[in-house]
Write a protein that holds these residues in place. Structure first.
Motif, PDB file in Angstrom:
ATOM      1  N   ARG A  37       0.867  -1.187   0.000  1.00  0.00           N
ATOM      2  CA  ARG A  37       0.000   0.000   0.000  1.00  0.00           C
ATOM      3  C   ARG A  37       0.892   1.222   0.000  1.00  0.00           C
ATOM      4  O   ARG A  37       1.811   1.323   0.803  1.00  0.00           O
ATOM      5  CB  ARG A  37      -0.832   0.030   1.272  1.00  0.00           C
ATOM      6  CG  ARG A  37      -2.118  -0.669   1.124  1.00  0.00           C
ATOM      7  CD  ARG A  37      -3.192   0.052   1.961  1.00  0.00           C
ATOM      8  NE  ARG A  37      -4.461  -0.486   1.568  1.00  0.00           N
ATOM      9  CZ  ARG A  37      -5.177  -1.322   2.323  1.00  0.00           C
ATOM     10  NH1 ARG A  37      -4.766  -1.663   3.495  1.00  0.00           N
ATOM     11  NH2 ARG A  37      -6.318  -1.787   1.871  1.00  0.00           N
ATOM     12  N   HIS A  39       1.208   5.066   0.855  1.00  0.00           N
ATOM     13  CA  HIS A  39       0.568   6.081   1.690  1.00  0.00           C
ATOM     14  C   HIS A  39       1.140   7.446   1.336  1.00  0.00           C
ATOM     15  O   HIS A  39       2.330   7.570   1.022  1.00  0.00           O
ATOM     16  CB  HIS A  39       0.812   5.780   3.177  1.00  0.00           C
ATOM     17  CG  HIS A  39       0.251   4.459   3.602  1.00  0.00           C
ATOM     18  ND1 HIS A  39      -1.082   4.263   3.850  1.00  0.00           N
ATOM     19  CD2 HIS A  39       0.845   3.254   3.801  1.00  0.00           C
ATOM     20  CE1 HIS A  39      -1.298   3.008   4.203  1.00  0.00           C
ATOM     21  NE2 HIS A  39      -0.147   2.376   4.178  1.00  0.00           N
ATOM     22  N   THR A  67      -5.463  -6.352   0.021  1.00  0.00           N
ATOM     23  CA  THR A  67      -6.162  -7.207   0.989  1.00  0.00           C
ATOM     24  C   THR A  67      -6.886  -8.388   0.366  1.00  0.00           C
ATOM     25  O   THR A  67      -6.956  -9.450   0.965  1.00  0.00           O
ATOM     26  CB  THR A  67      -7.176  -6.397   1.837  1.00  0.00           C
ATOM     27  OG1 THR A  67      -8.076  -5.723   0.959  1.00  0.00           O
ATOM     28  CG2 THR A  67      -6.459  -5.389   2.735  1.00  0.00           C
ATOM     29  N   THR A  92       0.115  -7.652   6.914  1.00  0.00           N
ATOM     30  CA  THR A  92       0.177  -6.365   7.605  1.00  0.00           C
ATOM     31  C   THR A  92      -1.076  -5.539   7.318  1.00  0.00           C
ATOM     32  O   THR A  92      -1.686  -4.979   8.236  1.00  0.00           O
ATOM     33  CB  THR A  92       1.430  -5.573   7.178  1.00  0.00           C
ATOM     34  OG1 THR A  92       2.590  -6.311   7.555  1.00  0.00           O
ATOM     35  CG2 THR A  92       1.467  -4.194   7.809  1.00  0.00           C
ATOM     36  N   ASN A  93      -1.455  -5.481   6.042  1.00  0.00           N
ATOM     37  CA  ASN A  93      -2.653  -4.714   5.668  1.00  0.00           C
ATOM     38  C   ASN A  93      -3.897  -5.254   6.368  1.00  0.00           C
ATOM     39  O   ASN A  93      -4.722  -4.487   6.869  1.00  0.00           O
ATOM     40  CB  ASN A  93      -2.848  -4.751   4.153  1.00  0.00           C
ATOM     41  CG  ASN A  93      -1.722  -4.078   3.409  1.00  0.00           C
ATOM     42  OD1 ASN A  93      -1.051  -3.192   3.939  1.00  0.00           O
ATOM     43  ND2 ASN A  93      -1.507  -4.487   2.177  1.00  0.00           N
ATOM     44  N   ILE A  95      -4.074  -7.028   9.216  1.00  0.00           N
ATOM     45  CA  ILE A  95      -4.001  -6.785  10.662  1.00  0.00           C
ATOM     46  C   ILE A  95      -4.293  -5.320  10.978  1.00  0.00           C
ATOM     47  O   ILE A  95      -5.051  -5.014  11.902  1.00  0.00           O
ATOM     48  CB  ILE A  95      -2.646  -7.229  11.228  1.00  0.00           C
ATOM     49  CG1 ILE A  95      -2.556  -8.768  11.227  1.00  0.00           C
ATOM     50  CG2 ILE A  95      -2.425  -6.682  12.638  1.00  0.00           C
ATOM     51  CD1 ILE A  95      -1.195  -9.329  11.607  1.00  0.00           C
ATOM     52  N   LEU A  96      -3.721  -4.411  10.209  1.00  0.00           N
ATOM     53  CA  LEU A  96      -3.933  -2.985  10.469  1.00  0.00           C
ATOM     54  C   LEU A  96      -5.370  -2.550  10.203  1.00  0.00           C
ATOM     55  O   LEU A  96      -5.830  -1.563  10.775  1.00  0.00           O
ATOM     56  CB  LEU A  96      -2.949  -2.134   9.665  1.00  0.00           C
ATOM     57  CG  LEU A  96      -1.489  -2.262  10.096  1.00  0.00           C
ATOM     58  CD1 LEU A  96      -0.588  -1.424   9.189  1.00  0.00           C
ATOM     59  CD2 LEU A  96      -1.295  -1.886  11.563  1.00  0.00           C
ATOM     60  N   GLU A  97      -6.088  -3.280   9.344  1.00  0.00           N
ATOM     61  CA  GLU A  97      -7.509  -2.995   9.109  1.00  0.00           C
ATOM     62  C   GLU A  97      -8.396  -3.744  10.092  1.00  0.00           C
ATOM     63  O   GLU A  97      -9.619  -3.659  10.000  1.00  0.00           O
ATOM     64  CB  GLU A  97      -7.902  -3.405   7.683  1.00  0.00           C
ATOM     65  CG  GLU A  97      -7.387  -2.495   6.626  1.00  0.00           C
ATOM     66  CD  GLU A  97      -7.891  -2.874   5.237  1.00  0.00           C
ATOM     67  OE1 GLU A  97      -8.623  -3.882   5.094  1.00  0.00           O
ATOM     68  OE2 GLU A  97      -7.556  -2.153   4.295  1.00  0.00           O
ATOM     69  N   ASP A  98      -7.780  -4.498  11.000  1.00  0.00           N
ATOM     70  CA  ASP A  98      -8.503  -5.311  11.969  1.00  0.00           C
ATOM     71  C   ASP A  98      -9.414  -6.329  11.276  1.00  0.00           C
ATOM     72  O   ASP A  98     -10.506  -6.627  11.736  1.00  0.00           O
ATOM     73  CB  ASP A  98      -9.306  -4.430  12.929  1.00  0.00           C
ATOM     74  CG  ASP A  98      -9.600  -5.147  14.246  1.00  0.00           C
ATOM     75  OD1 ASP A  98      -8.846  -6.070  14.614  1.00  0.00           O
ATOM     76  OD2 ASP A  98     -10.606  -4.786  14.893  1.00  0.00           O
ATOM     77  N   TRP A 101      -7.660 -12.018   9.662  1.00  0.00           N
ATOM     78  CA  TRP A 101      -6.549 -12.505   8.849  1.00  0.00           C
ATOM     79  C   TRP A 101      -6.568 -14.029   8.744  1.00  0.00           C
ATOM     80  O   TRP A 101      -6.184 -14.580   7.710  1.00  0.00           O
ATOM     81  CB  TRP A 101      -5.207 -11.996   9.383  1.00  0.00           C
ATOM     82  CG  TRP A 101      -4.850 -12.518  10.754  1.00  0.00           C
ATOM     83  CD1 TRP A 101      -5.066 -11.894  11.946  1.00  0.00           C
ATOM     84  CD2 TRP A 101      -4.237 -13.772  11.051  1.00  0.00           C
ATOM     85  NE1 TRP A 101      -4.626 -12.684  12.973  1.00  0.00           N
ATOM     86  CE2 TRP A 101      -4.103 -13.850  12.455  1.00  0.00           C
ATOM     87  CE3 TRP A 101      -3.777 -14.833  10.284  1.00  0.00           C
ATOM     88  CZ2 TRP A 101      -3.542 -14.950  13.094  1.00  0.00           C
ATOM     89  CZ3 TRP A 101      -3.221 -15.933  10.913  1.00  0.00           C
ATOM     90  CH2 TRP A 101      -3.102 -15.979  12.309  1.00  0.00           C
ATOM     91  N   LEU A 136       1.200  -6.041  19.376  1.00  0.00           N
ATOM     92  CA  LEU A 136       0.943  -6.018  17.942  1.00  0.00           C
ATOM     93  C   LEU A 136       2.069  -6.726  17.173  1.00  0.00           C
ATOM     94  O   LEU A 136       1.806  -7.518  16.255  1.00  0.00           O
ATOM     95  CB  LEU A 136       0.781  -4.580  17.447  1.00  0.00           C
ATOM     96  CG  LEU A 136       0.515  -4.411  15.950  1.00  0.00           C
ATOM     97  CD1 LEU A 136      -0.768  -5.138  15.538  1.00  0.00           C
ATOM     98  CD2 LEU A 136       0.434  -2.935  15.585  1.00  0.00           C
ATOM     99  N   PHE A 140       1.733 -10.069  14.905  1.00  0.00           N
ATOM    100  CA  PHE A 140       2.192 -10.131  13.522  1.00  0.00           C
ATOM    101  C   PHE A 140       3.162 -11.288  13.320  1.00  0.00           C
ATOM    102  O   PHE A 140       3.028 -12.054  12.361  1.00  0.00           O
ATOM    103  CB  PHE A 140       2.862  -8.818  13.096  1.00  0.00           C
ATOM    104  CG  PHE A 140       3.486  -8.924  11.738  1.00  0.00           C
ATOM    105  CD1 PHE A 140       2.695  -8.888  10.604  1.00  0.00           C
ATOM    106  CD2 PHE A 140       4.845  -9.098  11.600  1.00  0.00           C
ATOM    107  CE1 PHE A 140       3.259  -9.018   9.345  1.00  0.00           C
ATOM    108  CE2 PHE A 140       5.421  -9.233  10.349  1.00  0.00           C
ATOM    109  CZ  PHE A 140       4.619  -9.193   9.218  1.00  0.00           C
TER     110      PHE A 140
END
Length: 176
Positions: A37, A39, A67, A92-93, A95-98, A101, A136, A140
């Motif tokens: 991603r 940013h 994702t 990672t994407n 997990i960070l978006e909750d 996974w 976190l 991961f």
């Protein structure tokens, strides 16, 4: 080339270059499924992506799937090989978006079993270091280990790269 290959190793170990060679072998062209991603303000990552694209050249068609990796595999199946780079950025994407996974990893493995065109996955080996100090990072590390094992089990071959040298680690005897 086998139907599915997982290439793992540490940072800058030669994983992507090996994966690119393997994906191009059968047809001279391939699809690159990118999970990174970009940013706003992350110039360093944008530069990495630009260098990767320039190195790959015109033999590659790019697909962006930060994702929905299972969906990208379904949408691109039936033709040339696909290279997924990389599973750890995809994780990672999620997990960070909750996101769930685990469910996405299961969906990926189920989708892989139905593919007709070859797939080469790149992933990072993150479990050989110290235990991370925060929740976190531990989540991961543990999730990456789970995803890597699940995808490795589903793949025909698994390769480990160390300092630019690839070592084939699957198939092997799991009868113990």
């Amino acid at each position: 080339m086998k139907k599915s290959i997982l290439i793992t190793g540490g940072a800058r170990s030669g994983k992507s270059a090996l994966a690119e060679r393997m994906a191009l072998q059968p047809a001279g062209r391939a699809i690159y499924i990118a999970t990174a991603r970009l940013h706003d303000g992350d110039d360093e990552m944008a530069e990495r992506v630009a260098k990767h694209k320039a190195r790959r050249g015109a033999a590659w068609q790019d697909v962006h799937a930060p994702t929905d990796l299972a969906g990208a595999l379904q949408d691109t199946d039936g033709g040339v090989p696909r290279l997924v780079d990389c599973l750890t950025l995809w994780l990672t994407n999620l997990i960070l978006e909750d996101s769930d996974w685990q469910a996405e990893a299961d969906r990926l493995v189920e989708t892989l079993a139905r593919q007709s065109a070859p797939v080469v996955f790149v992933t990072n080996e993150v479990g050989q270091g110290i235990v991370p100090e925060n929740k976190l990072a531990r989540l991961f590390r543990d999730a990456a280990g789970h995803v890597n094992q699940s995808v490795a089990l589903a793949c025909d071959e698994v390769w480990l790269t160390v300092a630019g040298y690839p070592m084939k680690v699957k198939p092997n005897d799991h009868s113990f």
